[in-house]
Write a protein that holds these residues in place. Structure first.
Motif, PDB file in Angstrom:
ATOM      1  N   SER A 106       0.823  -1.215   0.000  1.00  0.00           N
ATOM      2  CA  SER A 106       0.000   0.000   0.000  1.00  0.00           C
ATOM      3  C   SER A 106       0.858   1.267   0.000  1.00  0.00           C
ATOM      4  O   SER A 106       0.322   2.362  -0.081  1.00  0.00           O
ATOM      5  CB  SER A 106      -0.958  -0.003   1.194  1.00  0.00           C
ATOM      6  OG  SER A 106      -0.239   0.130   2.405  1.00  0.00           O
ATOM      7  N   GLN A 107       2.177   1.125   0.106  1.00  0.00           N
ATOM      8  CA  GLN A 107       3.101   2.263   0.134  1.00  0.00           C
ATOM      9  C   GLN A 107       4.020   2.216  -1.084  1.00  0.00           C
ATOM     10  O   GLN A 107       4.273   1.151  -1.636  1.00  0.00           O
ATOM     11  CB  GLN A 107       3.950   2.237   1.414  1.00  0.00           C
ATOM     12  CG  GLN A 107       3.158   2.220   2.709  1.00  0.00           C
ATOM     13  CD  GLN A 107       2.393   3.517   2.918  1.00  0.00           C
ATOM     14  OE1 GLN A 107       2.908   4.593   2.661  1.00  0.00           O
ATOM     15  NE2 GLN A 107       1.150   3.398   3.362  1.00  0.00           N
ATOM     16  N   ALA A 108       4.554   3.374  -1.449  1.00  0.00           N
ATOM     17  CA  ALA A 108       5.485   3.456  -2.575  1.00  0.00           C
ATOM     18  C   ALA A 108       6.812   2.777  -2.213  1.00  0.00           C
ATOM     19  O   ALA A 108       7.218   2.773  -1.051  1.00  0.00           O
ATOM     20  CB  ALA A 108       5.729   4.916  -2.942  1.00  0.00           C
ATOM     21  N   LEU A 109       7.461   2.204  -3.221  1.00  0.00           N
ATOM     22  CA  LEU A 109       8.800   1.654  -3.020  1.00  0.00           C
ATOM     23  C   LEU A 109       9.744   2.790  -2.653  1.00  0.00           C
ATOM     24  O   LEU A 109       9.611   3.905  -3.145  1.00  0.00           O
ATOM     25  CB  LEU A 109       9.312   0.986  -4.298  1.00  0.00           C
ATOM     26  CG  LEU A 109       8.719  -0.368  -4.647  1.00  0.00           C
ATOM     27  CD1 LEU A 109       9.168  -0.788  -6.036  1.00  0.00           C
ATOM     28  CD2 LEU A 109       9.126  -1.402  -3.635  1.00  0.00           C
ATOM     29  N   GLY A 110      10.692   2.517  -1.771  1.00  0.00           N
ATOM     30  CA  GLY A 110      11.655   3.535  -1.368  1.00  0.00           C
ATOM     31  C   GLY A 110      12.699   2.952  -0.447  1.00  0.00           C
ATOM     32  O   GLY A 110      12.809   1.733  -0.295  1.00  0.00           O
ATOM     33  N   ASP A 111      13.461   3.841   0.209  1.00  0.00           N
ATOM     34  CA  ASP A 111      14.535   3.392   1.093  1.00  0.00           C
ATOM     35  C   ASP A 111      14.036   2.525   2.245  1.00  0.00           C
ATOM     36  O   ASP A 111      14.728   1.631   2.700  1.00  0.00           O
ATOM     37  CB  ASP A 111      15.297   4.597   1.657  1.00  0.00           C
ATOM     38  CG  ASP A 111      16.098   5.312   0.577  1.00  0.00           C
ATOM     39  OD1 ASP A 111      16.386   4.680  -0.469  1.00  0.00           O
ATOM     40  OD2 ASP A 111      16.424   6.487   0.773  1.00  0.00           O
ATOM     41  N   ALA A 112      12.820   2.786   2.737  1.00  0.00           N
ATOM     42  CA  ALA A 112      12.288   2.034   3.879  1.00  0.00           C
ATOM     43  C   ALA A 112      11.230   1.015   3.461  1.00  0.00           C
ATOM     44  O   ALA A 112      10.611   0.390   4.315  1.00  0.00           O
ATOM     45  CB  ALA A 112      11.704   2.993   4.905  1.00  0.00           C
ATOM     46  N   ASN A 113      11.014   0.841   2.167  1.00  0.00           N
ATOM     47  CA  ASN A 113       9.996  -0.093   1.688  1.00  0.00           C
ATOM     48  C   ASN A 113      10.487  -0.749   0.407  1.00  0.00           C
ATOM     49  O   ASN A 113      10.469  -0.100  -0.636  1.00  0.00           O
ATOM     50  CB  ASN A 113       8.676   0.613   1.446  1.00  0.00           C
ATOM     51  CG  ASN A 113       7.545  -0.357   1.182  1.00  0.00           C
ATOM     52  OD1 ASN A 113       7.516  -1.468   1.704  1.00  0.00           O
ATOM     53  ND2 ASN A 113       6.598   0.060   0.365  1.00  0.00           N
ATOM     54  N   PRO A 114      10.947  -1.995   0.452  1.00  0.00           N
ATOM     55  CA  PRO A 114      10.931  -2.894   1.595  1.00  0.00           C
ATOM     56  C   PRO A 114      12.068  -2.592   2.567  1.00  0.00           C
ATOM     57  O   PRO A 114      13.011  -1.882   2.222  1.00  0.00           O
ATOM     58  CB  PRO A 114      11.122  -4.267   0.966  1.00  0.00           C
ATOM     59  CG  PRO A 114      11.917  -4.002  -0.264  1.00  0.00           C
ATOM     60  CD  PRO A 114      11.479  -2.655  -0.755  1.00  0.00           C
ATOM     61  N   ARG A 115      11.943  -3.176   3.765  1.00  0.00           N
ATOM     62  CA  ARG A 115      12.984  -3.004   4.783  1.00  0.00           C
ATOM     63  C   ARG A 115      13.317  -4.360   5.382  1.00  0.00           C
ATOM     64  O   ARG A 115      12.461  -5.236   5.481  1.00  0.00           O
ATOM     65  CB  ARG A 115      12.544  -2.026   5.860  1.00  0.00           C
ATOM     66  CG  ARG A 115      11.335  -2.466   6.655  1.00  0.00           C
ATOM     67  CD  ARG A 115      10.897  -1.391   7.675  1.00  0.00           C
ATOM     68  NE  ARG A 115       9.600  -1.646   8.230  1.00  0.00           N
ATOM     69  CZ  ARG A 115       9.341  -2.482   9.225  1.00  0.00           C
ATOM     70  NH1 ARG A 115      10.317  -3.142   9.790  1.00  0.00           N
ATOM     71  NH2 ARG A 115       8.124  -2.659   9.663  1.00  0.00           N
TER      72      ARG A 115
END
Length: 181
Positions: A160-169
């Motif tokens: 449900s969140q955009a890909l980024g530095d903390a997603n995935p973690r």
């Protein structure tokens, strides 16, 4: 004689250490959260790790250490141990289900609930994916999982969140993996 007596006393302790671990409180498992919603009357709630490894190793595993504890009307807390899957990259979810036939296996027709959190296991850090449904499946060719950067071991991806530095973690212990019907 004394050494024989000591060995006889230590033998039961050695056997106990080799046995299965006892049931833990939900927060003491590697993954924990809450279950909610209407599951009907007297559900037999269990959890299963479902997903697919690469190359195509489908997983539907309910034989993982777990504990589901009722905390009120239509509310439960649960704990679930994530298995060690060395050498097999894959994408998984922990799902809750009503084990209607009480066989401790998620079967066709049993009521299931899941969330939007995916567990990505990678034997090495780096780029993972993308993965698409096979062309001969319903919806074939559609992207199942976008390309992402993961760490070695378990990673948590929130769809449900955009890909980024903390997603995935990268994760070792996961709390708040809530599932509701």
């Amino acid at each position: 004689m004394r050494s024989l007596l000591i060995a006889a006393l230590l033998f039961p302790l050695t056997l106990a250490a080799c046995g299965q671990q006892g049931v833990k409180v939900p927060a003491d498992y590697a993954l924990s959260g809450s279950l909610g919603g209407d599951w009907g009357t007297s559900p037999r709630l269990r959890l299963a790790l479902v997903g697919s490894g690469v190359p195509v190793a489908v997983t539907n595993d309910s034989a993982v250490a777990q504990n589901v504890v009722g905390t009120g009307m239509n509310n439960w807390q649960y704990g679930f141990d994530l298995p060690n899957i060395p050498g097999v990259a894959g994408v998984y979810q922990v799902v809750a289900y009503d084990d209607a036939n009480n066989d401790a296996h998620l079967g066709v027709g049993e009521t299931v609930a899941r969330n939007r959190l995916w567990l990505v296991f990678s034997p090495a850090g780096g780029t993972f994916g993308p993965f698409e449904l096979p062309d001969n499946w319903p919806g074939g060719g559609a992207e199942l999982l976008p390309q992402m950067t993961v760490s070695r071991g378990w990673n948590l991806y929130d769809r449900s969140q955009a890909l980024g530095d903390a997603n995935p973690r990268a994760v070792i212990k996961i709390t708040g993996y809530d599932i509701s019907r």
